[in-house]
Design an enzyme around this catalytic site. Structure first.
Site, PDB file in Angstrom:
ATOM      1  N   ALA A  76      -3.752   1.857  16.420  1.00  0.00           N
ATOM      2  CA  ALA A  76      -2.805   2.903  16.094  1.00  0.00           C
ATOM      3  C   ALA A  76      -2.281   2.142  14.432  1.00  0.00           C
ATOM      4  O   ALA A  76      -1.080   3.007  13.912  1.00  0.00           O
ATOM      5  CB  ALA A  76      -1.609   3.614  16.477  1.00  0.00           C
ATOM      6  N   ILE A  83     -13.082  -3.733  13.451  1.00  0.00           N
ATOM      7  CA  ILE A  83     -12.895  -4.240  11.915  1.00  0.00           C
ATOM      8  C   ILE A  83     -12.463  -5.350  11.260  1.00  0.00           C
ATOM      9  O   ILE A  83     -12.668  -5.717   9.908  1.00  0.00           O
ATOM     10  CB  ILE A  83     -11.756  -2.847  11.918  1.00  0.00           C
ATOM     11  CG1 ILE A  83     -10.885  -3.076  12.091  1.00  0.00           C
ATOM     12  CG2 ILE A  83     -12.506  -0.920  11.875  1.00  0.00           C
ATOM     13  CD1 ILE A  83      -9.409  -2.496  11.252  1.00  0.00           C
ATOM     14  N   ASP A  99     -10.633   3.426   2.472  1.00  0.00           N
ATOM     15  CA  ASP A  99     -10.880   2.540   3.786  1.00  0.00           C
ATOM     16  C   ASP A  99     -11.566   3.680   4.286  1.00  0.00           C
ATOM     17  O   ASP A  99     -11.975   2.816   5.737  1.00  0.00           O
ATOM     18  CB  ASP A  99      -9.572   1.979   4.610  1.00  0.00           C
ATOM     19  CG  ASP A  99      -8.608   0.994   4.387  1.00  0.00           C
ATOM     20  OD1 ASP A  99      -9.510  -0.095   3.312  1.00  0.00           O
ATOM     21  OD2 ASP A  99      -7.521   0.941   4.242  1.00  0.00           O
ATOM     22  N   LYS A 134       1.159  -0.967  -0.411  1.00  0.00           N
ATOM     23  CA  LYS A 134       0.205   0.237   0.120  1.00  0.00           C
ATOM     24  C   LYS A 134       0.436   1.375  -0.259  1.00  0.00           C
ATOM     25  O   LYS A 134       0.391   1.888  -0.947  1.00  0.00           O
ATOM     26  CB  LYS A 134      -0.987  -0.072   0.864  1.00  0.00           C
ATOM     27  CG  LYS A 134      -1.664  -0.644   1.366  1.00  0.00           C
ATOM     28  CD  LYS A 134      -2.920  -0.950   2.221  1.00  0.00           C
ATOM     29  CE  LYS A 134      -3.525  -1.601   2.072  1.00  0.00           C
ATOM     30  NZ  LYS A 134      -5.115  -2.212   3.650  1.00  0.00           N
TER      31      LYS A 134
HETATM   32  P1  ATR Z   1      -3.483  -2.389  10.263  1.00  0.00           P
HETATM   33  O1  ATR Z   1      -2.180  -2.179   9.075  1.00  0.00           O
HETATM   34  O2  ATR Z   1      -3.875  -3.491   9.752  1.00  0.00           O
HETATM   35  O3  ATR Z   1      -3.865  -1.663  11.491  1.00  0.00           O
HETATM   36  P2  ATR Z   1      -0.733  -2.706  12.163  1.00  0.00           P
HETATM   37  O4  ATR Z   1       0.039  -2.073  11.500  1.00  0.00           O
HETATM   38  O5  ATR Z   1      -0.196  -4.205  12.076  1.00  0.00           O
HETATM   39  O6  ATR Z   1      -1.633  -3.888  11.113  1.00  0.00           O
HETATM   40  O7  ATR Z   1      -1.169  -2.928  13.017  1.00  0.00           O
HETATM   41  C1  ATR Z   1      -1.988  -3.363  13.999  1.00  0.00           C
HETATM   42  C2  ATR Z   1      -2.382  -2.903  15.390  1.00  0.00           C
HETATM   43  O8  ATR Z   1      -2.376  -3.822  15.948  1.00  0.00           O
HETATM   44  C3  ATR Z   1      -1.989  -1.539  16.122  1.00  0.00           C
HETATM   45  O9  ATR Z   1      -2.300  -0.871  17.355  1.00  0.00           O
HETATM   46  C4  ATR Z   1      -1.219  -2.811  16.882  1.00  0.00           C
HETATM   47  O10 ATR Z   1      -0.373  -2.349  17.938  1.00  0.00           O
HETATM   48  P3  ATR Z   1       0.760  -1.600  17.729  1.00  0.00           P
HETATM   49  O11 ATR Z   1       1.422  -0.692  17.621  1.00  0.00           O
HETATM   50  O12 ATR Z   1       1.557  -1.917  19.734  1.00  0.00           O
HETATM   51  O13 ATR Z   1       1.754  -2.448  17.766  1.00  0.00           O
HETATM   52  C5  ATR Z   1      -2.465  -3.348  17.449  1.00  0.00           C
HETATM   53  N1  ATR Z   1      -2.556  -5.049  18.428  1.00  0.00           N
HETATM   54  C6  ATR Z   1      -1.438  -6.183  17.390  1.00  0.00           C
HETATM   55  N2  ATR Z   1      -1.537  -7.291  18.603  1.00  0.00           N
HETATM   56  C7  ATR Z   1      -1.646  -6.474  20.227  1.00  0.00           C
HETATM   57  C8  ATR Z   1      -1.801  -7.109  20.959  1.00  0.00           C
HETATM   58  N3  ATR Z   1      -1.496  -8.377  21.789  1.00  0.00           N
HETATM   59  N4  ATR Z   1      -2.146  -6.202  22.142  1.00  0.00           N
HETATM   60  C9  ATR Z   1      -1.717  -4.666  21.542  1.00  0.00           C
HETATM   61  N5  ATR Z   1      -2.347  -4.297  20.707  1.00  0.00           N
HETATM   62  C10 ATR Z   1      -2.393  -5.285  19.289  1.00  0.00           C
END
Ligand code: ATR
Length: 278
Positions: free
Chosen positions: A134, A222, A107, A71
């Site tokens: 985030a 989502i 999106d 992307k």
């Molecule tokens: P996407 O583009 O689909 O949003 P991403 O950029 O990988 O995917 O973001 C995943 C989100 O899920 C992030 O906010 C991540 O938190 P971190 O920034 O701290 O990594 C969150 N996330 C994934 N696993 C998590 C967990 N076990 N506990 C809390 N937050 C989690």
């Protein structure tokens, strides 16, 4: 459906791409509208992305959806980018017009249309929104909420600097709260959105005490596998209106389909069933 020599072509570029539901989704609409066209999965490695994209344009493709991990590369590769793509630093839809690549990001549109469909009475302007996460999806959600006039958007992420980056990059009433504060962030909220992978099949659930969430608040996840995440189930059990994440996927696909195939497609309950019954 059989194709003629004039068939309109589109697809989804990703690596891997086998898990993508987009071919099934667009395939449904193509068949429903009896369009002489095809939408195909295009597994392309990162190093071949830009070349692949140009080749598709040269071969007469109308355009593509772009998914992980391309992307951001799509943003750099396009000749023209709409604000929706530039602002998020990511393009998920490319329209090819001769050799020109026109990119945008649908999106945020998909997110808002999903809420409009599932909760027509909800109004962004009425109360603060809480966004958990985030990542890329959170960016699209926050930008859409800013545009919809949310008076305050509270972003809570396990890794605080990522939430701060979202607040800094998107110009709006965005507040960053600490991860351990997430349950307290719910007070007076009109919307709660989970954009993390927590609650997805195979992942732990999102731990969040909903006690402080107003009964009038709308809850959206989502995640769409499962459709009813533990968060949505808990929200419904305490009387909150809850909207699942499948609609965001379906609605974000509409602008691309309309641009490539010349028909405005609709999201129906039959489409939902068809995409889920994979
Ligand atoms: P996407 O583009 O689909 O949003 P991403 O950029 O990988 O995917 O973001 C995943 C989100 O899920 C992030 O906010 C991540 O938190 P971190 O920034 O701290 O990594 C969150 N996330 C994934 N696993 C998590 C967990 N076990 N506990 C809390 N937050 C989690």
């Amino acid at each position: 459906m059989t194709l003629s020599g004039r068939a309109k072509l589109a697809g989804v570029i990703g690596w891997p791409v086998a898990h993508s539901r987009s071919p099934r989704l667009h395939g449904y609409w193509l068949q429903y509208h009896r369009i002489d066209g095809a939408y195909v999965p295009l597994p392309v490695r990162a190093e071949a992305f830009e070349r692949g994209l140009r080749c598709l344009a040269d071969m007469g493709f109308r355009g593509v959806n772009v998914t992980v991990p391309h992307k951001e590369a799509a943003l750099a590769a396009c000749d023209e980018i709409e604000d929706s793509g530039r602002r998020l630093g990511a393009v998920n839809t490319v329209v090819m017009d001769g050799g020109r690549l026109h990119g945008f990001n649908s999106d945020g549109f998909g997110f808002i249309e999903n809420l409009r469909e599932g909760a027509p009475a909800w109004q962004a302007r009425k109360a603060p929104a809480v966004v958990i996460g985030a990542g890329g999806a959170a960016r699209a959600v926050v930008a859409a909420l800013i545009d919809a006039g949310a008076p305050e958007i509270r972003v809570v992420n396990r890794t605080r600097p990522r939430a701060e980056a979202v607040a800094k990059e998107l110009d709006g009433p965005v507040q960053v709260l600490e991860w351990p504060e997430r349950s307290r962030a719910l007070s007076e909220a009109g919307l709660l959105v989970n954009t993390t992978s927590l609650g997805m099949t195979g992942q732990p659930p999102l731990e969040l005490d909903l006690a402080g969430l107003p009964a009038s608040a709308l809850v959206n996840d989502i995640v769409y596998a499962p459709l009813e995440t533990p968060l949505l189930a808990r929200a419904r059990a305490r009387g909150n209106l809850a909207v699942d994440g499948l609609g965001m996927l379906l609605h974000q696909a509409r602008p691309g389909f309309a641009a490539w195939f010349g028909v405005e497609p609709e999201v129906t309950s039959e489409l939902r069933r068809f995409v889920l019954a994979e």
